[in-house]
Scaffold this active site. Structure first.
Site, PDB file in Angstrom:
ATOM      1  N   ASN A  45       0.809  -1.221   0.000  1.00 39.81           N
ATOM      2  CA  ASN A  45       0.000   0.000   0.000  1.00 39.81           C
ATOM      3  C   ASN A  45       0.844   1.274   0.000  1.00 39.81           C
ATOM      4  O   ASN A  45       0.327   2.359  -0.280  1.00 39.81           O
ATOM      5  CB  ASN A  45      -0.967   0.018   1.188  1.00 39.81           C
ATOM      6  CG  ASN A  45      -0.263  -0.127   2.513  1.00 39.81           C
ATOM      7  OD1 ASN A  45       0.158  -1.224   2.864  1.00 39.81           O
ATOM      8  ND2 ASN A  45      -0.101   0.971   3.238  1.00 39.81           N
ATOM      9  N   GLY A  47       5.218   3.055  -0.006  1.00 38.10           N
ATOM     10  CA  GLY A  47       6.679   2.900  -0.109  1.00 38.10           C
ATOM     11  C   GLY A  47       7.148   2.038  -1.275  1.00 38.10           C
ATOM     12  O   GLY A  47       6.607   2.083  -2.378  1.00 38.10           O
ATOM     13  N   TYR A 196      15.775  -5.200  14.294  1.00 37.96           N
ATOM     14  CA  TYR A 196      15.604  -4.982  12.842  1.00 37.96           C
ATOM     15  C   TYR A 196      16.740  -5.688  12.078  1.00 37.96           C
ATOM     16  O   TYR A 196      16.494  -6.405  11.113  1.00 37.96           O
ATOM     17  CB  TYR A 196      15.602  -3.476  12.559  1.00 37.96           C
ATOM     18  CG  TYR A 196      15.338  -3.139  11.108  1.00 37.96           C
ATOM     19  CD1 TYR A 196      14.058  -3.262  10.564  1.00 37.96           C
ATOM     20  CD2 TYR A 196      16.368  -2.692  10.276  1.00 37.96           C
ATOM     21  CE1 TYR A 196      13.817  -2.947   9.221  1.00 37.96           C
ATOM     22  CE2 TYR A 196      16.132  -2.381   8.939  1.00 37.96           C
ATOM     23  CZ  TYR A 196      14.852  -2.499   8.426  1.00 37.96           C
ATOM     24  OH  TYR A 196      14.618  -2.199   7.097  1.00 37.96           O
TER      25      TYR A 196
HETATM   26  N1  LIG Z   1      13.115   2.607   3.486  1.00 38.40           N
HETATM   27  C1  LIG Z   1      14.376   2.208   3.617  1.00 38.40           C
HETATM   28  O1  LIG Z   1      15.299   3.033   3.718  1.00 38.40           O
HETATM   29  C2  LIG Z   1      14.706   0.744   3.654  1.00 38.40           C
HETATM   30  C3  LIG Z   1      16.050   0.354   3.738  1.00 38.40           C
HETATM   31  C4  LIG Z   1      16.363  -0.993   3.750  1.00 38.40           C
HETATM   32  C5  LIG Z   1      15.350  -1.936   3.673  1.00 38.40           C
HETATM   33  N2  LIG Z   1      14.043  -1.533   3.596  1.00 38.40           N
HETATM   34  C6  LIG Z   1      13.001  -2.571   3.508  1.00 38.40           C
HETATM   35  O2  LIG Z   1      12.124  -2.282   2.422  1.00 38.40           O
HETATM   36  C7  LIG Z   1      10.843  -2.889   2.681  1.00 38.40           C
HETATM   37  C8  LIG Z   1       9.740  -1.888   2.400  1.00 38.40           C
HETATM   38  O3  LIG Z   1       9.824  -0.867   3.375  1.00 38.40           O
HETATM   39  P1  LIG Z   1       9.449   0.644   3.091  1.00 38.40           P
HETATM   40  O4  LIG Z   1      10.680   1.417   3.300  1.00 38.40           O
HETATM   41  O5  LIG Z   1       8.704   0.787   1.829  1.00 38.40           O
HETATM   42  O6  LIG Z   1       8.539   0.936   4.373  1.00 38.40           O
HETATM   43  P2  LIG Z   1       7.011   1.332   4.567  1.00 38.40           P
HETATM   44  O7  LIG Z   1       6.685   2.472   3.681  1.00 38.40           O
HETATM   45  O8  LIG Z   1       6.834   1.508   6.032  1.00 38.40           O
HETATM   46  O9  LIG Z   1       6.222   0.030   4.067  1.00 38.40           O
HETATM   47  C9  LIG Z   1       6.128  -1.115   4.880  1.00 38.40           C
HETATM   48  C10 LIG Z   1       4.913  -1.906   4.462  1.00 38.40           C
HETATM   49  O10 LIG Z   1       4.779  -3.030   5.336  1.00 38.40           O
HETATM   50  C11 LIG Z   1       3.448  -3.073   5.804  1.00 38.40           C
HETATM   51  N3  LIG Z   1       3.289  -3.739   7.087  1.00 38.40           N
HETATM   52  C12 LIG Z   1       3.813  -3.360   8.277  1.00 38.40           C
HETATM   53  N4  LIG Z   1       3.351  -4.172   9.248  1.00 38.40           N
HETATM   54  C13 LIG Z   1       2.523  -5.070   8.652  1.00 38.40           C
HETATM   55  C14 LIG Z   1       1.739  -6.135   9.120  1.00 38.40           C
HETATM   56  N5  LIG Z   1       1.685  -6.449  10.427  1.00 38.40           N
HETATM   57  N6  LIG Z   1       1.006  -6.848   8.250  1.00 38.40           N
HETATM   58  C15 LIG Z   1       1.015  -6.531   6.935  1.00 38.40           C
HETATM   59  N7  LIG Z   1       1.740  -5.521   6.420  1.00 38.40           N
HETATM   60  C16 LIG Z   1       2.483  -4.785   7.279  1.00 38.40           C
HETATM   61  C17 LIG Z   1       3.033  -1.610   5.915  1.00 38.40           C
HETATM   62  O11 LIG Z   1       1.622  -1.504   6.022  1.00 38.40           O
HETATM   63  P3  LIG Z   1       0.956  -0.222   6.763  1.00 38.40           P
HETATM   64  O12 LIG Z   1       1.096   0.927   5.828  1.00 38.40           O
HETATM   65  O13 LIG Z   1      -0.447  -0.665   6.976  1.00 38.40           O
HETATM   66  O14 LIG Z   1       1.711  -0.021   8.026  1.00 38.40           O
HETATM   67  C18 LIG Z   1       3.613  -1.095   4.614  1.00 38.40           C
HETATM   68  O15 LIG Z   1       2.740  -1.400   3.554  1.00 38.40           O
HETATM   69  C19 LIG Z   1      10.907  -3.376   4.122  1.00 38.40           C
HETATM   70  O16 LIG Z   1      11.176  -4.768   4.130  1.00 38.40           O
HETATM   71  C20 LIG Z   1      12.078  -2.613   4.711  1.00 38.40           C
HETATM   72  O17 LIG Z   1      12.669  -3.305   5.806  1.00 38.40           O
HETATM   73  C21 LIG Z   1      13.698  -0.203   3.577  1.00 38.40           C
END
Ligand SMILES: NC(=O)c1ccc[n+]([C@@H]2O[C@H](COP(=O)([O-])OP(=O)(O)OC[C@H]3O[C@@H](n4cnc5c(N)ncnc54)[C@H](OP(=O)(O)O)[C@@H]3O)[C@@H](O)[C@H]2O)c1
Length: 321
Positions: A45, A47, A196
């Site tokens: 939804n 990111g 994490y």
């Molecule tokens: N952003 C960075 O700098 C970064 C760096 C390294 C790795 N990553 C990895 O990239 C991936 C995507 O992260 P993002 O940065 O795009 O973060 P984000 O915008 O916070 O997206 C995370 C997603 O996970 C969902 N989620 C969280 N808890 C959940 C649950 N209990 N059940 C189902 N869905 C759930 C969230 O839903 P809600 O919106 O409903 O909370 C959201 O859709 C993650 O695995 C993160 O660890 C990100």
């Protein structure tokens, strides 16, 4: 004079940094069409997950947005339909904080889908403190890793019936900092950053072990670090940590569209099957992190994970059968 020089440096450094980062960011150039393919993206939804789903939709895929919040998921679905002109976009609700929800989601996928070609395990949380789930695990460990392990296992049979398939697991460079990792300690909490990092190391070890088990099948799997990306992942940070995160976001972070490129690359790029089990950054294979090189740790982690998620005999995929 010196003041002007300092002022100039202060003003131009962020700009130079931004230009450097833009030039360094790699884009997936694959023209692969996904018409006729079914894809699932968890946490789609917002990111990086949203941008990955949007890209698959533009390529013509049937896209299932696996999200926990019906309202946010529906908003994302509508946005993807309007931007991609692909009507084949569906929402299935799943809460990664509940094994029951994961099992319900997998059952629903089996009921409505006759194939599954790409699974992107992207959903995650960060810095959730010591909150525990109904299943008795720390939220970070269950959402980021244990549920990913369970879901993947429950969908393997459907994927194996669909021909060549890919499982893409979103990890993080933070996995490098999980030193002294012990698969028997998944119930422990030593702080948010450690939690994490450990969950992200689990994902890398899981990917390697899954690839070993999937040898001689048509399914391949990859782990990746998307880079530092401006998303909501660190929404629970406060105080000093929030300031550090804001600075990183301002100076170093990519847009979510840029951050999704390695997800997309691992999902669609031709001829990377030989790299199954490997780790990717910036749309290319990178060396395995030093703390993820011991296959016996991956094997142990698999056995422990099976026990913790209570994987039933009938839920286990017959590897090599
Ligand atoms: N952003 C960075 O700098 C970064 C760096 C390294 C790795 N990553 C990895 O990239 C991936 C995507 O992260 P993002 O940065 O795009 O973060 P984000 O915008 O916070 O997206 C995370 C997603 O996970 C969902 N989620 C969280 N808890 C959940 C649950 N209990 N059940 C189902 N869905 C759930 C969230 O839903 P809600 O919106 O409903 O909370 C959201 O859709 C993650 O695995 C993160 O660890 C990100």
């Amino acid at each position: 004079m010196i003041y002007y020089a300092v002022l100039c440096a202060l003003l131009t450094t962020p700009l130079i940094l931004k230009i450097y980062l833009k030039l360094r960011t790699k884009w997936c150039r694959s023209p692969k069409c996904l018409i006729g393919k079914t894809t699932i993206i968890t946490g789609a939804n917002t990111g990086i997950g949203f941008e990955t789903a949007l890209n698959f939709a533009k390529r013509g895929a049937r896209v299932i947005l696996a999200c926990r919040d019906p309202k946010k998921a529906e908003t994302a679905r509508q946005k993807i339909i309007s931007e991609s002109e692909n009507q084949n976009i569906f929402v299935k609700i799943v809460d990664f904080a509940s094994f029951e929800s994961i099992r319900g989601f997998a059952k629903s996928v089996h009921e409505t889908e006759n194939r599954l070609d790409i699974l992107v395990n992207n959903a995650a949380v960060a810095c959730e403190g010591t909150q525990k789930t109904h299943d008795g695990f720390y939220l970070g460990m269950q959402v980021n890793y244990l549920s990913l392990f369970l879901l993947t296992n429950l969908l393997l049979d459907l994927m194996s019936k669909s021909g060549p398939g890919r499982i893409v697991n979103v990890s993080s460079i933070m996995a490098k900092t999980a030193l002294f990792f012990n698969p028997d300690n998944l119930r422990s909490y030593y702080g948010d950053v450690d939690m994490y990092s450990r969950t992200k190391l689990c994902i890398i070890l899981f990917t390697q072990q899954l690839a070993r088990k999937l040898q001689n099948t048509q399914i391949t799997t990859y782990s990746l670090h998307p880079g530092a990306v401006k998303t909501e992942i660190f929404r629970h940070l406060t105080g000093f940590n929030l300031l550090v995160s804001a600075i990183i976001k301002f100076f170093f972070a990519k847009t979510p569209g840029e951050g999704a490129q390695t997800n997309i690359y691992c999902s669609v790029e031709r001829n990377i099957e030989k790299f199954s089990g490997q780790h990717f950054e910036e749309c290319r294979k990178v060396a395995t992190y030093p703390n993820a090189r011991d296959a016996s740790v991956g094997e142990r982690l698999w056995r422990v994970s099976e026990e913790l998620v209570k994987l039933k005999e009938e839920e286990k995929f017959q590897f090599g059968a």
